[in-house]
Scaffold this motif. Structure first.
Motif, PDB file in Angstrom:
ATOM      1  N   GLU A 103     -18.766   3.831 108.126  1.00  0.00           N
ATOM      2  CA  GLU A 103     -18.714   4.057 106.675  1.00  0.00           C
ATOM      3  C   GLU A 103     -17.225   4.782 106.202  1.00  0.00           C
ATOM      4  O   GLU A 103     -16.741   4.290 105.212  1.00  0.00           O
ATOM      5  CB  GLU A 103     -19.885   5.052 106.009  1.00  0.00           C
ATOM      6  CG  GLU A 103     -19.897   5.446 104.629  1.00  0.00           C
ATOM      7  CD  GLU A 103     -20.222   4.215 103.735  1.00  0.00           C
ATOM      8  OE1 GLU A 103     -19.850   4.123 102.682  1.00  0.00           O
ATOM      9  OE2 GLU A 103     -20.799   3.352 104.351  1.00  0.00           O
ATOM     10  N   ARG A 159     -14.898   1.897 106.033  1.00  0.00           N
ATOM     11  CA  ARG A 159     -15.214   1.177 104.857  1.00  0.00           C
ATOM     12  C   ARG A 159     -14.716   1.807 103.454  1.00  0.00           C
ATOM     13  O   ARG A 159     -14.033   1.159 102.630  1.00  0.00           O
ATOM     14  CB  ARG A 159     -16.819   0.716 104.638  1.00  0.00           C
ATOM     15  CG  ARG A 159     -17.176  -0.170 105.509  1.00  0.00           C
ATOM     16  CD  ARG A 159     -18.494  -0.706 104.954  1.00  0.00           C
ATOM     17  NE  ARG A 159     -19.566   0.309 105.102  1.00  0.00           N
ATOM     18  CZ  ARG A 159     -20.641   0.599 106.218  1.00  0.00           C
ATOM     19  NH1 ARG A 159     -20.317   0.033 107.249  1.00  0.00           N
ATOM     20  NH2 ARG A 159     -21.312   1.438 106.170  1.00  0.00           N
ATOM     21  N   ALA A 160     -14.940   2.998 103.629  1.00  0.00           N
ATOM     22  CA  ALA A 160     -14.409   3.921 102.312  1.00  0.00           C
ATOM     23  C   ALA A 160     -13.083   3.728 102.131  1.00  0.00           C
ATOM     24  O   ALA A 160     -12.278   3.736 100.935  1.00  0.00           O
ATOM     25  CB  ALA A 160     -14.818   5.461 102.354  1.00  0.00           C
ATOM     26  N   GLN A 213     -11.176   1.143 103.113  1.00  0.00           N
ATOM     27  CA  GLN A 213     -10.668  -0.096 102.758  1.00  0.00           C
ATOM     28  C   GLN A 213     -11.280  -0.207 101.583  1.00  0.00           C
ATOM     29  O   GLN A 213     -10.272  -1.077 100.541  1.00  0.00           O
ATOM     30  CB  GLN A 213     -11.473  -1.146 103.857  1.00  0.00           C
ATOM     31  CG  GLN A 213     -11.253  -2.636 103.524  1.00  0.00           C
ATOM     32  CD  GLN A 213     -10.041  -2.940 103.774  1.00  0.00           C
ATOM     33  OE1 GLN A 213      -9.141  -2.355 104.700  1.00  0.00           O
ATOM     34  NE2 GLN A 213      -9.303  -3.807 103.022  1.00  0.00           N
ATOM     35  N   ALA A 214     -12.347   0.351 100.907  1.00  0.00           N
ATOM     36  CA  ALA A 214     -12.587   0.158  99.450  1.00  0.00           C
ATOM     37  C   ALA A 214     -11.406   0.911  98.595  1.00  0.00           C
ATOM     38  O   ALA A 214     -11.037   0.285  97.475  1.00  0.00           O
ATOM     39  CB  ALA A 214     -13.754   0.797  98.993  1.00  0.00           C
ATOM     40  N   ARG A 219      -8.289   0.835  99.223  1.00  0.00           N
ATOM     41  CA  ARG A 219      -7.222  -0.396  99.350  1.00  0.00           C
ATOM     42  C   ARG A 219      -7.310  -1.514  98.242  1.00  0.00           C
ATOM     43  O   ARG A 219      -6.709  -2.056  97.540  1.00  0.00           O
ATOM     44  CB  ARG A 219      -6.863  -0.549 100.808  1.00  0.00           C
ATOM     45  CG  ARG A 219      -6.234   0.574 101.459  1.00  0.00           C
ATOM     46  CD  ARG A 219      -5.588  -0.109 102.683  1.00  0.00           C
ATOM     47  NE  ARG A 219      -6.939  -0.936 103.723  1.00  0.00           N
ATOM     48  CZ  ARG A 219      -7.395  -0.037 104.676  1.00  0.00           C
ATOM     49  NH1 ARG A 219      -7.219   1.268 104.661  1.00  0.00           N
ATOM     50  NH2 ARG A 219      -8.415  -0.713 105.437  1.00  0.00           N
ATOM     51  N   ASN A 220      -8.805  -1.900  98.466  1.00  0.00           N
ATOM     52  CA  ASN A 220      -9.441  -2.995  97.607  1.00  0.00           C
ATOM     53  C   ASN A 220      -9.216  -2.670  96.027  1.00  0.00           C
ATOM     54  O   ASN A 220      -9.284  -3.725  95.264  1.00  0.00           O
ATOM     55  CB  ASN A 220     -10.508  -3.629  98.004  1.00  0.00           C
ATOM     56  CG  ASN A 220     -10.464  -4.018  99.405  1.00  0.00           C
ATOM     57  OD1 ASN A 220      -9.381  -4.525  99.857  1.00  0.00           O
ATOM     58  ND2 ASN A 220     -11.552  -4.191 100.157  1.00  0.00           N
ATOM     59  N   SER A 221      -9.527  -1.360  95.744  1.00  0.00           N
ATOM     60  CA  SER A 221      -9.795  -1.233  94.364  1.00  0.00           C
ATOM     61  C   SER A 221      -8.683  -1.722  93.583  1.00  0.00           C
ATOM     62  O   SER A 221      -8.920  -2.048  92.341  1.00  0.00           O
ATOM     63  CB  SER A 221     -10.020   0.349  93.964  1.00  0.00           C
ATOM     64  OG  SER A 221     -10.066   0.809  92.798  1.00  0.00           O
ATOM     65  N   ARG A 224      -8.684  -5.294  93.169  1.00  0.00           N
ATOM     66  CA  ARG A 224      -9.574  -5.797  92.284  1.00  0.00           C
ATOM     67  C   ARG A 224      -9.100  -5.886  90.832  1.00  0.00           C
ATOM     68  O   ARG A 224      -9.326  -6.616  90.086  1.00  0.00           O
ATOM     69  CB  ARG A 224     -10.963  -5.109  92.810  1.00  0.00           C
ATOM     70  CG  ARG A 224     -12.126  -5.709  91.974  1.00  0.00           C
ATOM     71  CD  ARG A 224     -13.435  -4.774  92.428  1.00  0.00           C
ATOM     72  NE  ARG A 224     -13.824  -4.978  93.576  1.00  0.00           N
ATOM     73  CZ  ARG A 224     -13.839  -3.838  94.434  1.00  0.00           C
ATOM     74  NH1 ARG A 224     -13.313  -2.723  94.052  1.00  0.00           N
ATOM     75  NH2 ARG A 224     -13.780  -4.050  95.977  1.00  0.00           N
TER      76      ARG A 224
END
Length: 763
Positions: free
Chosen positions: A244, A247-248, A250-251, A253-255, A258
């Motif tokens: 987790e 993933r946080a 990575q999220a 970085r993806n924000s 997006r």
């Protein structure tokens, strides 16, 4: 792992009674009871109804036969008596007809064949002028009545037997399909679970009762399996917590990626406005909507304001100002923005702002959506709605849309004109309150909505606007987006039905007119011989003629004694009856000839008021109206139109028509209730209607029902007793007005409300 649970083996056989057999026997018994009861009720009802119809037929036959035979028996016309008796014996139900004179002598007797079922007997005396002149007896057979009952019993027995056979076969097949097979599947599934197949699928069992048992076994196997997996889940949770964190990161970085993709990939144009520095950002899609590439338009406020339609700019700025002052919860406005090709695109602009701690807006962002297609669809939809409204408003029918709970949804212009209720006031109100005269239609509306079928009500008589009017009503069910409603179409066909009745009456008169001419000429010859012969017989026995005395002396007889004998035996009375009947028949022939005569050569310009006054004088002084009433005690009202022009007509024929109407109106007064407080009254009225002169004769007599009103102009139709009328008066009058004078002749009447005869003559 926990120990595996093993279920006890399932027994292969069940001891007890068979469900199939019990269910089959129960259904069969219930069917026999219900069908047998219904068949018995239907048999009894059919038997009673058929027997009542036969009794009514017998009464009808004996009444008609007695009425028809009165004149032939009175005139000793044996040939006509035999013809009438022969006609009645040809009826299938009649087995025997016997006609006798007052002395009991048989004038006519026919028995078709010996029939043990010929048990329905009717017998009646024959009257003429209140005197019994004969007797008639009719015997009807019950043979066909018994045959119909026998056929009904046979059909019922075959039906019960066939249904019983179907029940026995159907229950055997259905129980095997829907009970035994699912039980076998359930037992097989339970066996697999007992062997450790915890994930066995019980969903193949569709029957609700068996599925409940299957769900219990599935729940039990799931609990066992859950215990085995509990430790595995705990281990997986520990590994998930480690992952987790990764993933946080990575999220995060993806924000940003997006957001960039959302701005670039959305179909809406994005704008971002810094209210402090007045700098703005327009996304590539924002510019693409109005036909530009990203580099063709700089990110500046004037690039937007210069392209807004002049009629919309003030509206946008006002909405923006009200939003920033918190008078509106959100900024949303529709406006037009000029495209690169010079056309305008419809835009839906939406946005939200950010406020500082000092409650000052400092940033605003939003979306810019192309709604041109939607606006075009709305415009077309509005045009279609207007076109449909125009169609409904142009229809002469009263169109009302009603919801399933009785609320008015549609109200066309005809409905407004007919009820004086505007669409604005009618829509949204209960149908029964706005059109109370048609409140009975709500039951039909619900019936139409439930069945999905159109319901038609033709020629429905309704009291509307203080008079009885006839309507054709059609109810159309409508289903739109899951909601049910109905459209009611109401057409006033009162005038059309009157015209149809006039056309039918005219056709009858035309056909009878041609027949009348031929019959009248054929009857005149033998009738003249009868009247001449009767007149000569009276002259030959007259004591005032010397030649009669001389002839009597030559044969050795006294003429006075012969005359006394003939008077004693009623022979002279019979001769008077022959002459009276002959003269009456001659009058009927004369009336029939009026059907085929035109009298245009005798027409002249006549003063209708003077003609009507003359007719009233004739009716009061010279006509035989005094036999049944005193014409002087009837109030006569003259409602004449001033300056009524003269019309070209045959005065004697118009006098005949008016005299006949006065006679009928006056005779109708005898049928008024004795306790009536209103005096008997006849009104003569004239009016000028466009190019026609209207003449009306109204009375306050007992009126007539609808069936009598429709037949009042038919030849030989009369409501008077035998000997009082021929039934030709109004039919001859109708022919005089419609054929000889090219006018129209109608009657309006209701029981208890008098009658109004209306004549329209061309000027």
């Amino acid at each position: 792992m926990p120990p595996r649970i093993t279920l006890a083996p399932t027994p292969k056989q069940f001891v007890g009674r068979s469900i199939s057999r019990d269910l089959t026997i129960s259904l069969l018994v219930m069917l026999m009871v219900v069908v047998g009861g219904m068949a018995s009720i239907q048999y009894i009802s059919h038997s009673r109804t058929s027997l009542e119809e036969l009794d009514n037929k017998a009464d009808e036959y004996i009444t008609r036969l007695a009425d028809i035979l009165s004149v032939p028996i009175w005139n000793f016309d044996t040939r006509t008596i035999e013809q009438i008796g022969s006609v009645f014996t040809q009826y299938d139900l009649v087995n025997e007809v016997v006609i006798k004179d007052p002395a009991g002598h048989t004038l006519f007797s026919v028995t078709k064949a010996p029939d043990p079922d010929a048990t329905l007997i009717r017998q009646r005396d024959i009257f003429y002028d209140g005197e019994i002149i004969g007797n008639v007896r009719v015997v009807l057979t019950l043979r066909e009545y018994k045959r119909s009952l026998s056929r009904m019993l046979s059909t019922t027995a075959l039906t019960i037997g066939g249904v019983a056979l179907v029940i026995v076969l159907a229950t055997g097949v259905l129980l095997r399909i829907y009970l035994r097979r699912p039980l076998d599947v359930l037992l097989s599934s339970i066996d697999k679970v007992s062997k450790g197949d915890f994930r066995h699928d019980f969903s193949t069992i569709q029957q609700a009762e068996l599925a409940a048992i299957a769900r219990s076994f599935a729940s039990m196997s799931a609990k066992v399996e859950a215990r085995e997996k509990a430790l595995q889940r705990m281990n997986s949770q520990l590994q998930e917590e480690v992952a987790e964190r990764e993933r946080a990161e990575q999220a995060l970085r993806n924000s940003e990626e997006r957001y960039s993709l959302a701005v670039g990939g959305t179909n809406d144009g994005i704008w971002d406005w810094d209210l402090i520095s007045n700098k703005v950002y327009f996304s590539p899609r924002w510019k693409e909507i109005i036909g530009f590439q990203d580099h063709e338009i700089p990110n500046e406020i004037p690039e937007w304001t210069s392209r807004v339609h002049p009629d919309d700019l003030a509206k946008i700025l006002k909405a923006h100002e009200m939003y920033l002052s918190r008078e509106l919860p959100a900024f949303e406005v529709e406006y037009r923005l000029r495209h690169k090709d010079g056309s305008y695109r419809w835009i839906l602009g939406r946005g939200l702002a950010l406020w500082s701690d000092a409650d000052q807006p400092y940033r605003m962002a939003g979306a810019h959506t192309d709604i041109t297609d939607r606006k075009e669809s709305e415009r077309e939809l509005l045009a279609t709605k207007n076109r449909l409204d125009n169609i409904l408003n142009s229809m002469p029918s009263l169109i009302v849309g009603v919801s399933d709970n009785g609320i008015i949804l549609q109200w066309n212009r005809t409905a407004e004109e007919e009820t004086s209720v505007s669409a604005r006031d009618a829509i949204g109100t209960p149908f029964e309150n706005t059109l109370p005269e048609f409140s009975f239609l709500m039951g039909k509306v619900l019936q139409s909505l439930n069945s999905g079928e159109t319901i038609s009500l033709e020629r429905k008589a309704i009291t509307y606007s203080d008079r009885v009017r006839t309507f054709d009503i059609i109810i159309y069910p409508v289903t739109e987006r899951g909601e049910h409603s109905a459209v009611i179409r109401i057409d006033d066909v009162t005038d059309r039905i009157h015209i149809e009745e006039m056309m039918v009456q005219t056709e009858k008169m035309m056909s009878v007119g041609g027949l009348a001419a031929g019959m009248a000429h054929e009857i005149n010859n033998p009738l003249g011989g009868i009247l001449q012969g009767a007149q000569n017989i009276v002259r030959r026995i007259s004591t005032e003629i010397k030649a009669n005395h001389a002839a009597a002396d030559e044969v050795g007889c006294d003429l006075t004694a012969i005359r006394a004998y003939m008077e004693k035996r009623g022979i002279t009375r019979f001769l008077d009856g022959i002459q009276e009947s002959g003269n009456r028949a001659a009058k009927i022939v004369s009336n029939m000839l009026e059907f085929s005569r035109r009298s245009e050569s005798r027409r002249q310009l006549a003063d209708m008021h003077a003609l009507m006054d003359k007719t009233v004088e004739l009716a009061a002084n010279d006509y035989d109206l005094k036999k049944k009433y005193d014409f002087r005690h009837i109030e006569l009202v003259r409602d004449y139109a001033p300056d009524l022009p003269g019309i070209h007509c045959t005065p004697t024929e118009i006098e005949q028509v008016l005299l006949n109407l006065l006679k009928n109106s006056a005779q109708a007064m005898a049928g008024r209730p004795k306790d009536s407080t209103e005096p008997p009254r006849i009104t003569l009225r004239t009016r000028l209607q466009h190019d026609k002169v209207c003449i009306q004769v109204l009375d306050n007599g007992p009126g007539m029902d609808e069936e009598t009103r429709k037949r009042v102009f038919e030849p030989f139709f009369t409501t008077k007793s035998v000997g009082e009328g021929t039934g030709l008066g109004l039919s001859v009058s109708y022919f005089i007005i419609t054929t000889n004078h090219g006018g129209s002749f109608t009657v309006d009447s209701e029981p208890g409300k008098g009658a109004c005869f209306t004549i329209l003559l061309p000027r």
